[in-house]
Motif scaffolding. Sequence first.
Motif, mmCIF file in Angstrom:
data_model
loop_
_atom_site.group_PDB
_atom_site.id
_atom_site.type_symbol
_atom_site.label_atom_id
_atom_site.label_comp_id
_atom_site.label_asym_id
_atom_site.label_seq_id
_atom_site.Cartn_x
_atom_site.Cartn_y
_atom_site.Cartn_z
ATOM 1 N N SER A 76 0.816 -1.217 0.000
ATOM 2 C CA SER A 76 0.000 0.000 0.000
ATOM 3 C C SER A 76 0.849 1.266 0.000
ATOM 4 N N ASP A 77 1.972 1.254 0.717
ATOM 5 C CA ASP A 77 2.783 2.468 0.779
ATOM 6 C C ASP A 77 3.502 2.772 -0.536
ATOM 7 N N ASP A 78 3.461 1.845 -1.492
ATOM 8 C CA ASP A 78 4.028 2.132 -2.812
ATOM 9 C C ASP A 78 3.279 3.281 -3.494
ATOM 10 N N PHE A 79 2.017 3.475 -3.143
ATOM 11 C CA PHE A 79 1.237 4.566 -3.738
ATOM 12 C C PHE A 79 1.769 5.929 -3.315
ATOM 13 N N LEU A 99 -5.722 -2.758 -3.111
ATOM 14 C CA LEU A 99 -4.923 -2.459 -1.919
ATOM 15 C C LEU A 99 -5.414 -1.173 -1.259
ATOM 16 N N PRO A 100 -5.335 -1.099 0.061
ATOM 17 C CA PRO A 100 -5.702 0.156 0.727
ATOM 18 C C PRO A 100 -4.840 1.302 0.193
ATOM 19 N N GLY A 101 -5.486 2.396 -0.135
ATOM 20 C CA GLY A 101 -4.766 3.543 -0.677
ATOM 21 C C GLY A 101 -4.679 3.523 -2.187
ATOM 22 N N GLY A 102 -4.986 2.386 -2.785
ATOM 23 C CA GLY A 102 -4.861 2.244 -4.227
ATOM 24 C C GLY A 102 -5.942 2.918 -5.027
ATOM 25 N N GLU A 103 -7.039 3.275 -4.358
ATOM 26 C CA GLU A 103 -8.147 3.893 -5.077
ATOM 27 C C GLU A 103 -7.717 5.210 -5.731
ATOM 28 N N ASN A 104 -6.804 5.921 -5.090
ATOM 29 C CA ASN A 104 -6.406 7.240 -5.577
ATOM 30 C C ASN A 104 -5.086 7.232 -6.342
ATOM 31 N N ALA A 105 -4.489 6.074 -6.497
ATOM 32 C CA ALA A 105 -3.194 6.007 -7.166
ATOM 33 C C ALA A 105 -3.334 6.248 -8.661
ATOM 34 N N LYS A 106 -2.325 6.889 -9.212
ATOM 35 C CA LYS A 106 -2.269 7.100 -10.656
ATOM 36 C C LYS A 106 -1.637 5.855 -11.274
ATOM 37 N N LEU A 107 -2.449 5.045 -11.915
ATOM 38 C CA LEU A 107 -1.964 3.823 -12.545
ATOM 39 C C LEU A 107 -1.906 3.998 -14.055
ATOM 40 N N LEU A 108 -0.901 3.388 -14.639
ATOM 41 C CA LEU A 108 -0.796 3.302 -16.094
ATOM 42 C C LEU A 108 -0.765 1.818 -16.451
#
Length: 154
Positions: A76-79, A99-108
């Motif tokens: 999760s802290d990778d975000f 993963l917790p926190g992943g909802e807001n991550a910028k994914l490509l």
Amino acid sequence: MVSVLFVCLGNICRSPMAEAVLRHKISERGLSQEIVVDSAGTGDWHIGKGPHEGTRRMLDQNGIGYEGVKARQVQSDDFEKFHYIVCMDKSNGSNVRKLPGGENAKLLFFMDLLPEEELREVPDPYFTGNFEQVYDLINAGCTVLLELMIRENL
């Protein structure tokens, strides 16, 4: 400092190949102090192991080092640590999003870097055995990603 994390299933084939290829391209451009690269897997089967022999073979054939590349699981802290999280396929992206926190991550998604390709996911050579095809896709995509990171951040 700009950072990118490549994510695949087990972190022994696709994502460590991309990590090594991008590091090599970054070094060639003299940007090793500007860009950090890592890789991780959504699964935990290979934690602590080096790249798959097929990945090592392709990197060796192309003069690309992979010293210190060891499998780990995405956290999760990778975000918070990475500007870009680049997933090799839709399943990896879906698992990362859970993963917790992943909802807001910028994914490509890696293949979005190569819109001219028919494939929309990087095939997993652990199952297909086609490490050459994966290397060609990763090499081309990492060139595009590096230019994107330079344009957006440096």
